[in-house]
Design a protein around this motif. Structure first.
Motif, PDB file in Angstrom:
ATOM      1  N   PHE A  67     -43.550 -42.352  59.645  1.00  0.00           N
ATOM      2  CA  PHE A  67     -43.938 -42.993  60.963  1.00  0.00           C
ATOM      3  C   PHE A  67     -43.616 -42.056  62.220  1.00  0.00           C
ATOM      4  O   PHE A  67     -44.409 -42.086  62.984  1.00  0.00           O
ATOM      5  CB  PHE A  67     -43.301 -44.456  61.022  1.00  0.00           C
ATOM      6  N   ARG A  68     -42.476 -41.500  62.222  1.00  0.00           N
ATOM      7  CA  ARG A  68     -42.136 -40.583  63.441  1.00  0.00           C
ATOM      8  C   ARG A  68     -43.082 -39.264  63.191  1.00  0.00           C
ATOM      9  O   ARG A  68     -43.367 -38.966  64.400  1.00  0.00           O
ATOM     10  CB  ARG A  68     -40.696 -40.402  63.134  1.00  0.00           C
ATOM     11  N   ASN A  93     -49.869 -37.320  66.650  1.00  0.00           N
ATOM     12  CA  ASN A  93     -50.886 -37.977  67.022  1.00  0.00           C
ATOM     13  C   ASN A  93     -50.807 -38.541  68.568  1.00  0.00           C
ATOM     14  O   ASN A  93     -51.821 -38.467  69.164  1.00  0.00           O
ATOM     15  CB  ASN A  93     -51.571 -39.331  66.260  1.00  0.00           C
ATOM     16  N   VAL A  94     -49.503 -38.926  69.104  1.00  0.00           N
ATOM     17  CA  VAL A  94     -49.233 -39.480  70.128  1.00  0.00           C
ATOM     18  C   VAL A  94     -48.566 -38.527  71.122  1.00  0.00           C
ATOM     19  O   VAL A  94     -48.950 -38.023  72.266  1.00  0.00           O
ATOM     20  CB  VAL A  94     -48.661 -40.675  70.062  1.00  0.00           C
ATOM     21  N   ALA A 105     -50.053 -45.210  64.596  1.00  0.00           N
ATOM     22  CA  ALA A 105     -49.957 -44.017  65.450  1.00  0.00           C
ATOM     23  C   ALA A 105     -51.257 -43.953  66.301  1.00  0.00           C
ATOM     24  O   ALA A 105     -51.360 -43.682  67.446  1.00  0.00           O
ATOM     25  CB  ALA A 105     -49.842 -42.666  64.779  1.00  0.00           C
ATOM     26  N   GLY A 117     -51.805 -46.288  69.032  1.00  0.00           N
ATOM     27  CA  GLY A 117     -51.093 -45.711  70.241  1.00  0.00           C
ATOM     28  C   GLY A 117     -52.159 -44.860  71.100  1.00  0.00           C
ATOM     29  O   GLY A 117     -52.081 -44.664  72.206  1.00  0.00           O
ATOM     30  N   SER A 168     -49.076 -46.404  58.742  1.00  0.00           N
ATOM     31  CA  SER A 168     -48.425 -45.308  59.521  1.00  0.00           C
ATOM     32  C   SER A 168     -49.369 -44.641  60.542  1.00  0.00           C
ATOM     33  O   SER A 168     -49.288 -44.701  61.659  1.00  0.00           O
ATOM     34  CB  SER A 168     -47.686 -44.188  58.596  1.00  0.00           C
ATOM     35  N   ASP A 217     -46.121 -38.927  62.056  1.00  0.00           N
ATOM     36  CA  ASP A 217     -47.375 -39.152  62.314  1.00  0.00           C
ATOM     37  C   ASP A 217     -47.407 -39.787  64.004  1.00  0.00           C
ATOM     38  O   ASP A 217     -48.689 -39.310  64.707  1.00  0.00           O
ATOM     39  CB  ASP A 217     -47.865 -40.686  61.693  1.00  0.00           C
ATOM     40  N   TYR A 218     -46.579 -40.321  64.567  1.00  0.00           N
ATOM     41  CA  TYR A 218     -46.502 -40.579  65.957  1.00  0.00           C
ATOM     42  C   TYR A 218     -46.311 -39.201  66.772  1.00  0.00           C
ATOM     43  O   TYR A 218     -46.929 -39.232  67.867  1.00  0.00           O
ATOM     44  CB  TYR A 218     -45.481 -41.542  66.217  1.00  0.00           C
ATOM     45  N   GLU A 219     -45.479 -38.526  66.239  1.00  0.00           N
ATOM     46  CA  GLU A 219     -45.409 -37.159  66.995  1.00  0.00           C
ATOM     47  C   GLU A 219     -46.634 -36.446  67.029  1.00  0.00           C
ATOM     48  O   GLU A 219     -46.903 -35.631  68.043  1.00  0.00           O
ATOM     49  CB  GLU A 219     -44.277 -36.347  66.297  1.00  0.00           C
TER      50      GLU A 219
END
Length: 227
Positions: free
Chosen positions: A83-84, A90-91, A134, A137, A130, A86-88
């Motif tokens: 999750f971290r 994409n967002v 992201a 967001g 996940s 994918d968020y890093e």
């Protein structure tokens, strides 16, 4: 001639965008690998968006952020680090790019920012927890920044369905899977990278000067229709 920064333009959708724009614009590509394209209007900076410092550019008319991920696993197999990460990608890295290039965008002519989401942010799909989280967001970022940066800078996002790129190769790895994905879409097709590039080219153009804060479902009908 506009100056357009494309982050992630060496492959897939990003590369199709670079090819669509490079004849009539000054294109700056920022990615880890060099695109298989040479043109007098194209400048490349090798950069890992997650870890490296971005180059300084004095004036920009459009910023297009293309990096993404397709990390499909059951929730029981998705780690918190998944999750971290994918968020890093994409967002957080999109925010990093926007903050870095915002002063240059403010000097641009009718400037715009274009981001990328996915149909999975609106259409509930198994194993997409996940990436859907992201990309949701990303959609919130596009809408919020569209309001915050108006009237100076337009911000929009494209949410494509499955697109024939290396990133989606696991989803299209044999004829049975290709047929299944084709049949799931009401238009009985999925996307070619050039179709997404055509939409991107329109959204950063002066023809789209009245459009901001929008998420465009390039979905072959899969979100919009039930047939």
């Amino acid at each position: 001639m506009k100056k357009i920064v494309v982050i992630g333009g060496s492959k897939g959708i990003g590369n199709a965008i670079v090819k669509s724009l490079v004849e009539n614009n000054q294109v700056v590509n920022i990615s880890r690998s060099v695109p298989l394209l040479s043109h007098t209007n194209l400048t490349h900076f090798s950069c890992d968006i997650l870890n490296d410092e971005l180059p300084d550019i004095d004036q920009i008319d459009s910023l297009i952020y293309c990096p993404g991920s397709i990390n499909l696993k059951p929730i029981s197999r998705l780690s918190l680090d998944d999750f971290r990460t994918d968020y890093e990608i994409n967002v957080i890295s999109a925010v990093k790019a926007i903050q870095h290039f915002l002063p240059a965008l403010k000097k641009g002519t009718n400037p715009s920012i274009l981001l990328f989401s996915t149909v999975a942010a609106k259409l509930g799909m198994p194993f997409h927890a996940s990436v859907a989280a992201a990309k949701s967001g990303v959609e919130g970022l596009a809408k919020s920044l569209g309001a915050e940066l108006a009237p100076t800078i337009r911000v929009n996002a494209i949410a494509p369905t499955v697109t024939d790129t290396d990133l989606a190769s696991k989803l299209l790895r044999n004829e049975r899977m290709i047929e299944s994905i084709t049949e799931r879409h009401p238009l009985k097709k999925f996307l070619a990278p050039q179709e997404v590039a055509d939409m991107a080219t329109f959204l950063i153009s002066d023809k789209a000067r009245s459009i901001s804060g929008q998420i465009f479902e390039l979905d072959c009908g899969i979100v919009s229709f039930k047939i």
